[in-house]
Write an enzyme that holds these catalytic residues in place. Sequence first.
Site, PDB file in Angstrom:
ATOM      1  N   TRP A  59      17.561  10.524  -6.368  1.00  0.00           N
ATOM      2  CA  TRP A  59      16.324  10.223  -7.094  1.00  0.00           C
ATOM      3  C   TRP A  59      15.294  11.310  -6.859  1.00  0.00           C
ATOM      4  CZ3 TRP A  59      17.577   7.353 -10.781  1.00  0.00           C
ATOM      5  CH2 TRP A  59      18.466   6.295 -10.624  1.00  0.00           C
ATOM      6  N   LYS A 115      14.244  -3.452  -8.470  1.00  0.00           N
ATOM      7  CA  LYS A 115      14.894  -3.523  -7.163  1.00  0.00           C
ATOM      8  C   LYS A 115      14.307  -4.675  -6.344  1.00  0.00           C
ATOM      9  CE  LYS A 115      16.953   0.287  -8.405  1.00  0.00           C
ATOM     10  NZ  LYS A 115      16.375   1.591  -8.306  1.00  0.00           N
ATOM     11  N   ASP A 150       7.607   7.597  -4.526  1.00  0.00           N
ATOM     12  CA  ASP A 150       8.488   6.714  -5.290  1.00  0.00           C
ATOM     13  C   ASP A 150       8.891   5.585  -4.332  1.00  0.00           C
ATOM     14  OD1 ASP A 150      10.601   5.429  -6.536  1.00  0.00           O
ATOM     15  OD2 ASP A 150      11.742   7.254  -6.973  1.00  0.00           O
TER      16      ASP A 150
HETATM   17  C1  PLP Z   1      16.500   2.945  -9.157  1.00  0.00           C
HETATM   18  C2  PLP Z   1      15.607   4.032  -8.689  1.00  0.00           C
HETATM   19  C3  PLP Z   1      14.991   4.915  -9.597  1.00  0.00           C
HETATM   20  C4  PLP Z   1      15.245   4.876 -11.081  1.00  0.00           C
HETATM   21  O1  PLP Z   1      14.599   3.821 -11.658  1.00  0.00           O
HETATM   22  P1  PLP Z   1      14.624   3.557 -13.239  1.00  0.00           P
HETATM   23  O2  PLP Z   1      13.614   2.470 -13.376  1.00  0.00           O
HETATM   24  O3  PLP Z   1      16.017   3.160 -13.591  1.00  0.00           O
HETATM   25  O4  PLP Z   1      14.225   4.821 -13.921  1.00  0.00           O
HETATM   26  C5  PLP Z   1      14.131   5.874  -9.087  1.00  0.00           C
HETATM   27  N1  PLP Z   1      13.895   5.970  -7.767  1.00  0.00           N
HETATM   28  C6  PLP Z   1      14.474   5.143  -6.870  1.00  0.00           C
HETATM   29  C7  PLP Z   1      14.169   5.286  -5.415  1.00  0.00           C
HETATM   30  C8  PLP Z   1      15.344   4.149  -7.312  1.00  0.00           C
HETATM   31  O5  PLP Z   1      15.929   3.322  -6.426  1.00  0.00           O
END
Ligand code: PLP
Length: 356
Positions: free
Chosen positions: A99, A190, A166
């Site tokens: 990511w 998540k 993030d």
């Molecule tokens: C799942 C995830 C993403 C991507 O998320 P989307 O909403 O599918 O774009 C980005 N960063 C992390 C840490 C993730 O776990």
Amino acid sequence: MKKHNFNAGPSILPRIALENSAKAILELNGTGLSLLEISHRSKDFQAILDETVALFHELLNIPSGYQIIFLGGGASMQFCMIPYNFLNKKAAYLETGVWAQKAIKEAKFFGDVNVVASSSDKNFNYIPTGYAIPGDADYFHITTNNTIYGSEIHTDIDSPVPLIADMSSDILSRPVDISKYSMIYGGAQKNLGPAGVTFVILKEEMLGKVERKIPSMLSYATHTKEPSLYNTPPVFAIYTCLETLRWIKGLGGVKVVEAMNIKKANLLYDAIDNSKMFVGTVAKKDRSLMNICFVMKDEYKDKEDGFMEFAKTLGMIGIKGHRSVGGFRASTYNALPFESVQALVDAMHAFEATNA
Ligand SMILES: *Cc1c(COP(=O)(O)O)cnc(C)c1O
């Protein structure tokens, strides 16, 4: 059979959040209409939005000077919106997984990217330390929890430049000192709600930092001026997030949830560390409380498929490791009950008793 949902994302949500969301689809609070049939500019939806924002502020103890907005496009859209809005010349990134790499790739479209450190040398199984953050960078970007590799930054780091995180997979899993961050964002799917909504906690002083022209939909200024209502927001996904936030508040807040997460993670990590067959993949001090990655030791590698099959018969869902790590990954998000972790640990012990 009872299912134990260890999916990495989309993933388990509080049962009560699902039940109340289902009810709201049929009829919202005695309005005679479905949540899905009303205007996003109606009084009823505005109340939902206001409460969601207020609970974010309360549960994360967000100081004044920050706005919370809800956008579409997933966390992945933020990978390009961040440099579009904030990168003048140079940005710093910490490379701790796939990511982070995707965020780095997008930033390169807008300027110089200084990757201050990387754990790619060991398949991202640790969090680098001892790096220097350049003081002339426009911001420093980190991924606090690496969903795929199971490593996590457990503290709120000090950065000489605006810190952007993030937190897709660990938001609301522990108290965070928001004042150390200029922006925190993540996809909801998540730890918070359904796919389709992205939360952004933005320090207002970050706005207006770049000269370039930005298309309206990709500009944070657009979405903070008319908070989350410039265009139609993902109304259903926001509602389910609200239900999850109410559930966290009902439990007693993020500190209580953190204690539950530590208890669950300790149970599973202890089982892994005391196992004859299984071994963890991540440096101990950096192990994630949310995504617990482990494999079979070399001498038992051929038993991995067997354990997967065995666990399936006991109702374990989503424990297959990501293909880039292999083995197993148990995601132990906020909503996963302790009993599910206990069931997995029991399954590991039972398998060992006949196979080790
Ligand atoms: C799942 C995830 C993403 C991507 O998320 P989307 O909403 O599918 O774009 C980005 N960063 C992390 C840490 C993730 O776990």
